[in-house]
Design a protein around this motif. Structure first.
Motif, PDB file in Angstrom:
ATOM      1  N   ILE A   1       0.844  -1.199   0.000  1.00  0.00           N
ATOM      2  CA  ILE A   1       0.000   0.000   0.000  1.00  0.00           C
ATOM      3  C   ILE A   1       0.877   1.244   0.000  1.00  0.00           C
ATOM      4  N   GLN A   2       0.571   2.191  -0.862  1.00  0.00           N
ATOM      5  CA  GLN A   2       1.267   3.470  -0.892  1.00  0.00           C
ATOM      6  C   GLN A   2       0.520   4.420   0.051  1.00  0.00           C
ATOM      7  N   LEU A   3       1.113   4.704   1.194  1.00  0.00           N
ATOM      8  CA  LEU A   3       0.458   5.505   2.216  1.00  0.00           C
ATOM      9  C   LEU A   3       1.054   6.907   2.254  1.00  0.00           C
ATOM     10  N   HIS A   4       0.187   7.911   2.148  1.00  0.00           N
ATOM     11  CA  HIS A   4       0.622   9.305   2.156  1.00  0.00           C
ATOM     12  C   HIS A   4      -0.150  10.063   3.241  1.00  0.00           C
ATOM     13  N   THR A   5       0.409  11.165   3.704  1.00  0.00           N
ATOM     14  CA  THR A   5      -0.261  12.015   4.680  1.00  0.00           C
ATOM     15  C   THR A   5      -0.176  13.469   4.229  1.00  0.00           C
ATOM     16  N   VAL A   6      -1.178  14.249   4.647  1.00  0.00           N
ATOM     17  CA  VAL A   6      -1.210  15.676   4.336  1.00  0.00           C
ATOM     18  C   VAL A   6      -1.595  16.432   5.600  1.00  0.00           C
ATOM     19  N   PHE A   7      -0.831  17.472   5.930  1.00  0.00           N
ATOM     20  CA  PHE A   7      -1.170  18.356   7.035  1.00  0.00           C
ATOM     21  C   PHE A   7      -1.001  19.785   6.553  1.00  0.00           C
ATOM     22  N   GLY A   8      -2.095  20.519   6.470  1.00  0.00           N
ATOM     23  CA  GLY A   8      -2.023  21.872   5.945  1.00  0.00           C
ATOM     24  C   GLY A   8      -1.836  21.867   4.440  1.00  0.00           C
ATOM     25  N   ALA A   9      -1.432  23.013   3.907  1.00  0.00           N
ATOM     26  CA  ALA A   9      -1.315  23.151   2.454  1.00  0.00           C
ATOM     27  C   ALA A   9      -0.147  24.059   2.096  1.00  0.00           C
ATOM     28  N   PRO A  10       0.772  23.585   1.254  1.00  0.00           N
ATOM     29  CA  PRO A  10       1.844  24.455   0.762  1.00  0.00           C
ATOM     30  C   PRO A  10       1.315  25.406  -0.310  1.00  0.00           C
ATOM     31  N   SER A  11       2.166  26.289  -0.771  1.00  0.00           N
ATOM     32  CA  SER A  11       1.739  27.341  -1.693  1.00  0.00           C
ATOM     33  C   SER A  11       1.148  26.792  -2.984  1.00  0.00           C
ATOM     34  N   ASP A  12       1.732  25.722  -3.531  1.00  0.00           N
ATOM     35  CA  ASP A  12       1.221  25.214  -4.802  1.00  0.00           C
ATOM     36  C   ASP A  12      -0.194  24.655  -4.653  1.00  0.00           C
ATOM     37  N   ALA A  13      -0.509  24.112  -3.479  1.00  0.00           N
ATOM     38  CA  ALA A  13      -1.863  23.608  -3.255  1.00  0.00           C
ATOM     39  C   ALA A  13      -2.870  24.756  -3.181  1.00  0.00           C
ATOM     40  N   TRP A  14      -2.482  25.845  -2.537  1.00  0.00           N
ATOM     41  CA  TRP A  14      -3.342  27.028  -2.522  1.00  0.00           C
ATOM     42  C   TRP A  14      -3.603  27.524  -3.948  1.00  0.00           C
ATOM     43  N   ALA A  15      -2.551  27.586  -4.734  1.00  0.00           N
ATOM     44  CA  ALA A  15      -2.713  28.044  -6.116  1.00  0.00           C
ATOM     45  C   ALA A  15      -3.636  27.110  -6.899  1.00  0.00           C
ATOM     46  N   HIS A  16      -3.516  25.813  -6.656  1.00  0.00           N
ATOM     47  CA  HIS A  16      -4.358  24.817  -7.320  1.00  0.00           C
ATOM     48  C   HIS A  16      -5.820  24.999  -6.930  1.00  0.00           C
ATOM     49  N   ALA A  17      -6.082  25.182  -5.626  1.00  0.00           N
ATOM     50  CA  ALA A  17      -7.454  25.364  -5.156  1.00  0.00           C
ATOM     51  C   ALA A  17      -8.063  26.652  -5.698  1.00  0.00           C
ATOM     52  N   VAL A  18      -7.299  27.730  -5.685  1.00  0.00           N
ATOM     53  CA  VAL A  18      -7.806  29.013  -6.174  1.00  0.00           C
ATOM     54  C   VAL A  18      -8.089  28.940  -7.673  1.00  0.00           C
ATOM     55  N   ARG A  19      -7.227  28.282  -8.410  1.00  0.00           N
ATOM     56  CA  ARG A  19      -7.459  28.143  -9.849  1.00  0.00           C
ATOM     57  C   ARG A  19      -8.742  27.361 -10.125  1.00  0.00           C
ATOM     58  N   ALA A  20      -8.942  26.257  -9.375  1.00  0.00           N
ATOM     59  CA  ALA A  20     -10.168  25.465  -9.549  1.00  0.00           C
ATOM     60  C   ALA A  20     -11.397  26.280  -9.168  1.00  0.00           C
ATOM     61  N   PHE A  21     -11.283  27.097  -8.117  1.00  0.00           N
ATOM     62  CA  PHE A  21     -12.391  27.945  -7.680  1.00  0.00           C
ATOM     63  C   PHE A  21     -12.696  29.009  -8.731  1.00  0.00           C
TER      64      PHE A  21
END
Length: 337
Positions: free
Chosen positions: A279-299
């Motif tokens: 199993i490929q297990l990943h974790t996420v805590f908070g959001a780096p700058s590129d994730a913010w840019a991705h969310a804003v672009r989708a919005f």
């Protein structure tokens, strides 16, 4: 209140707050002052109010508010004047920009120590918030600021999607029907999965989940009978068993990403199972700058529509009522100055 005054909610200690009023602060070099349009409450805001947030992640007294949107009202020296009047959201983590992790773009893993708007630095449960201009993410001119207040949790799910993209034709399961789960369903629906299943006990969210692109809605009990079915499993609930449950849902060699903060007494993951099934297990805590840019672009593109998740709005003077409502609401509660 005059035009030169600004109100803010000051949480002096757990369970003790007051609405304070003072002069509008002028932005310093590299800073902007934003007129808050709306600010959301989440579980961590309730923890801050009740005193159950880990001590290393908060200070008192504090002006809370880390999920918010607004309009740039003034800029400090060194900041372009063209930003005045711009609708925007902003990152919460105050990364140093100098450490190894920041240099690699992992700003949510900054090695300089934890600092975040609304927890250790003044937040947006106020008329205004002042912060570094480098944290801003501009929105389109016609953006709905109420909906944009949900872009902080959306950025967390954008970080999840950047870490574990969904491929067309895959089977994807989102575990949890709260704000993170619903935003995640929207983002992964845009990847055209063959199946997008949301696992939740809250049947009241069924219609909303389906409108956001889910193809199936099942209970945790039903999910227990679907072990090994999914290519990608996104855990958003943070309940005691949901991390282990999510791993069981993944197929051999599948991907699992954990975004919910585990509750005390969480069920342990089985390392033998992780290794044997690869199993490929990943974790996420908070959001780096590129994730913010991705969310804003989708919005901005209309691919992310958080407005239907808003269920209640309160003024700053009703902060305590808003915290209480956020503890029982099926959707997002906003403070609107």
């Amino acid at each position: 209140m005059t035009s030169t005054d600004s109100r803010s909610v000051l949480l002096e200690a757990p369970g003790r707050h007051r609405l304070v009023e003072g002069p509008v602060r002028e932005p310093g070099p590299g800073e902007v002052r934003v007129r808050v349009g709306a600010a959301g409450l989440c579980g961590s805001d309730r923890e801050l109010y009740t005193g159950t947030r880990p001590a290393q992640y908060c200070v008192y007294p504090i002006v809370p508010g880390h999920e918010w949107s607004g309009t740039v009202e003034a800029v400090g020296p060194g900041v372009p004047e063209r930003l005045v009047g711009c609708k925007a959201v902003a990152e919460g983590f105050r990364s140093c920009g100098l450490c190894d992790r920041c240099r690699f773009g992992d700003t949510s893993l900054c090695e300089a120590g934890y600092e975040e708007t609304g927890f250790t630095l003044p937040g947006a449960f106020a008329d205004h918030v002042v912060l570094p201009a480098r944290l801003l993410h501009p929105l389109s001119d016609d953006a709905d600021l109420r909906a944009a207040a949900l872009l902080e949790p959306a950025a967390v799910m954008a970080a999840t999607q950047l870490r574990c993209p969904g491929l067309p034709g895959e089977r994807v399961a989102v575990v949890g029907g709260g704000t993170l789960g619903m935003l995640g369903a929207q983002l992964y629906a845009a990847c055209h999965p063959a199946e997008l299943t949301v696992v939740t006990r809250n049947t009241a969210r069924a219609e909303r989940a389906m409108a956001f692109g889910a193809t199936r809605l099942i209970s945790p009990e039903e999910a227990a009978r679907e072990a090994g079915r999914y290519d990608l499993v996104v855990e958003t609930a943070g309940a005691r068993s949901t991390a282990a449950d999510s791993v069981r849902l993944a197929r051999r060699g599948g991907r699992v990403v954990l975004t919910g903060i585990p509750a005390p007494g969480a069920v342990d993951l089985d390392p033998i199972d992780l290794v044997v099934r690869q199993i490929q297990l990943h974790t996420v805590f908070g959001a780096p700058s590129d994730a913010w840019a991705h969310a804003v672009r989708a919005f901005n593109a209309g691919l992310l529509t958080p407005a239907p998740l808003i269920t209640a709005e309160f003024g700053l003077e009703d902060y305590a009522k808003a915290v209480e409502e956020a503890g029982r609401a099926a959707g997002k509660v906003l403070l609107v100055p």
